[in-house]
Design a protein around this motif. Structure first.
Motif, mmCIF file in Angstrom:
data_model
loop_
_atom_site.group_PDB
_atom_site.id
_atom_site.type_symbol
_atom_site.label_atom_id
_atom_site.label_comp_id
_atom_site.label_asym_id
_atom_site.label_seq_id
_atom_site.Cartn_x
_atom_site.Cartn_y
_atom_site.Cartn_z
ATOM 1 N N UNK A 33 -5.926 -1.032 -5.447
ATOM 2 C CA UNK A 33 -6.667 0.226 -5.603
ATOM 3 C C UNK A 33 -7.332 0.621 -4.291
ATOM 4 N N UNK A 34 -8.029 -0.328 -3.657
ATOM 5 C CA UNK A 34 -8.787 -0.036 -2.442
ATOM 6 C C UNK A 34 -7.910 0.192 -1.219
ATOM 7 N N UNK A 35 -6.820 -0.561 -1.094
ATOM 8 C CA UNK A 35 -6.007 -0.497 0.124
ATOM 9 C C UNK A 35 -4.811 0.438 0.033
ATOM 10 N N UNK A 36 -4.323 0.722 -1.168
ATOM 11 C CA UNK A 36 -3.113 1.542 -1.306
ATOM 12 C C UNK A 36 -3.417 2.883 -1.962
ATOM 13 N N UNK A 126 2.628 -1.825 -5.882
ATOM 14 C CA UNK A 126 2.379 -1.265 -4.545
ATOM 15 C C UNK A 126 3.502 -0.342 -4.082
ATOM 16 N N UNK A 127 4.758 -0.681 -4.410
ATOM 17 C CA UNK A 127 5.891 -0.033 -3.765
ATOM 18 C C UNK A 127 6.699 0.926 -4.640
ATOM 19 N N UNK A 128 6.707 0.745 -5.937
ATOM 20 C CA UNK A 128 7.546 1.560 -6.813
ATOM 21 C C UNK A 128 6.918 2.948 -7.002
ATOM 22 N N UNK A 129 7.655 3.992 -6.658
ATOM 23 C CA UNK A 129 7.129 5.361 -6.750
ATOM 24 C C UNK A 129 6.763 5.733 -8.185
#
Length: 135
Positions: A33-36, A126-129
């Motif tokens: 949540x904080x970084x992405x 993190x990566x899946x749209x």
């Protein structure tokens, strides 16, 4: 006639495993949540007469960690209102197995994958749209 059915069984070992995994799950999900997610959100500018996201948070619901978008809306006629909309759910299933869901426009959770390890599930979030917030 007596009915036959399923009976719930108390699983103290499973509860103990979840209690030790819970802080790790929460820490790693908060990191996403904080970084992405929050950097993508950027500085929020109110959009008159439209819903807009102003924050992204995480929340527990049983053994499920949910990623939630917080919305605001307001018009010249109505005052500002706020509502929440979950978009991803990480379900603690067993000792090292997790299920991953996304929230469909129909208002139902859709199971994407089962039996994932925590690292695999977090990488996918993190990566899946499909699992990204609707910014």
């Amino acid at each position: 006639m007596a009915g036959r059915g399923y009976h719930w069984v108390h699983d103290p070992e499973g509860i103990a495993d979840f209690k030790t995994a819970k802080p790790v799950i929460e820490r790693e999900c908060q990191r996403i949540i904080d970084e992405v997610f929050k950097p993508r959100l950027g500085v929020v500018k109110p959009v008159p007469d439209h819903n807009y996201i102003y924050d992204i948070v995480g929340s527990w619901h049983g053994k499920n960690f949910r990623f939630i978008q917080k919305y605001r809306t307001g018009t010249k006629v109505k005052p500002v209102e706020e509502f929440d909309s979950p978009f991803v759910r990480l379900e603690y299933y067993e000792k090292e197995d997790y299920n991953l869901y996304f929230f469909r426009h129909t208002g139902k959770w859709w199971l994407l994958d089962t039996g994932l390890k925590l690292d695999e599930a977090l990488t996918r979030i993190r990566e899946d749209e499909m699992l990204q917030p609707y910014i």
